[in-house]
Write a protein that holds these residues in place. Sequence first.
Motif, PDB file in Angstrom:
ATOM      1  N   UNK A  69       0.905  -1.184   0.038  1.00 21.53           N
ATOM      2  CA  UNK A  69      -0.035  -0.018   0.052  1.00 21.53           C
ATOM      3  C   UNK A  69       0.811   1.150  -0.002  1.00 21.53           C
ATOM      4  N   UNK A  70       1.695   1.385   0.553  1.00 23.63           N
ATOM      5  CA  UNK A  70       2.985   2.414   0.863  1.00 23.63           C
ATOM      6  C   UNK A  70       3.375   2.558  -0.355  1.00 23.63           C
ATOM      7  N   UNK A  71       3.621   1.722  -1.342  1.00 21.66           N
ATOM      8  CA  UNK A  71       4.188   1.752  -2.574  1.00 21.66           C
ATOM      9  C   UNK A  71       3.297   2.642  -3.762  1.00 21.66           C
ATOM     10  N   UNK A  72       2.090   2.558  -3.238  1.00 24.87           N
ATOM     11  CA  UNK A  72       0.957   3.131  -4.294  1.00 24.87           C
ATOM     12  C   UNK A  72       0.922   4.634  -3.786  1.00 24.87           C
TER      13      UNK A  72
ATOM     14  N   UNK B  87      12.627   3.375  -2.270  1.00 22.45           N
ATOM     15  CA  UNK B  87      13.815   2.413  -2.460  1.00 22.45           C
ATOM     16  C   UNK B  87      13.723   1.447  -1.226  1.00 22.45           C
ATOM     17  N   UNK B  88      13.672   2.258   0.240  1.00 21.20           N
ATOM     18  CA  UNK B  88      13.592   1.335   1.360  1.00 21.20           C
ATOM     19  C   UNK B  88      12.335   0.469   1.508  1.00 21.20           C
ATOM     20  N   UNK B  89      11.241   1.014   1.165  1.00 22.04           N
ATOM     21  CA  UNK B  89      10.171   0.196   1.025  1.00 22.04           C
ATOM     22  C   UNK B  89      10.182  -1.075   0.108  1.00 22.04           C
ATOM     23  N   UNK B  90      10.594  -0.883  -0.870  1.00 23.11           N
ATOM     24  CA  UNK B  90      10.824  -2.026  -1.881  1.00 23.11           C
ATOM     25  C   UNK B  90      11.792  -2.948  -1.430  1.00 23.11           C
ATOM     26  N   UNK B  91      12.765  -2.628  -0.662  1.00 23.27           N
ATOM     27  CA  UNK B  91      13.863  -3.647  -0.007  1.00 23.27           C
ATOM     28  C   UNK B  91      13.147  -4.406   1.111  1.00 23.27           C
ATOM     29  N   UNK B  92      12.192  -3.681   1.948  1.00 21.85           N
ATOM     30  CA  UNK B  92      11.530  -4.225   2.900  1.00 21.85           C
ATOM     31  C   UNK B  92      10.540  -5.090   2.287  1.00 21.85           C
TER      32      UNK B  92
END
Length: 214
Positions: free
Chosen positions: A185-188, A197-202
């Motif tokens: 959801x945060x990626x949207x 980038x941090x969210x994608x790695x998480x």
Amino acid sequence: CACVFLLAACGSGGPPPPDWKTDAADLITRYQKHALLGENTLAERYFQQALVATGGAGQLEETARLWLVRCATRRAMLIQDSCDDYRTLVEAGARNDDLAYYQWITLQWQTLNPAHLPAHYARLLGAEPGQRSAQLAAMTDPLSRLLAASLLIQQNPDDAPALASAIDTASAQGWRQPLLTLLKLRLTRPADPETLRKTQLQLQLVETALMPAK
């Protein structure tokens, strides 16, 4: 709601609670633990065993409460659950606190009586939108905080502070299943490149952890 169920099982002195009650309290706690970890098969097994414990004793109200706990746990994970199984069992005979809790987790906030909610939820419900982050932070029970934040997100998908609170809570507790949904959801949402980038790695880490073992 699970805490209420457990307290009822523990009692406050007097004779020990019957086996069906302590068994159901233990099993529903195990259900929640494994559901939040994304271990769905094991979670469902524990939930069905909890239903056997209360249903085998002919306990209609306690069986209904198990379904209410299940619904709340799923709503905390941003799973749309209408709590139909709970409503089928209680019909019009729900206790005031159970009814208020049902209305709380299904976002029927205009019709519920806050006096019948746990105090931390009632305070959040009565707070101005700008004060809700402080009310979330004041909740000492992680699952209560995750549920409250998730409900705020379901009410308003653009509630960034609630999303941040839910992610931080799920991450701190290692609750992989809701964390996966929350990170997606945060990626949207609009964010700076470093946050993305941090969210994608998480997200990659959580997805790897949820993969079935070979």
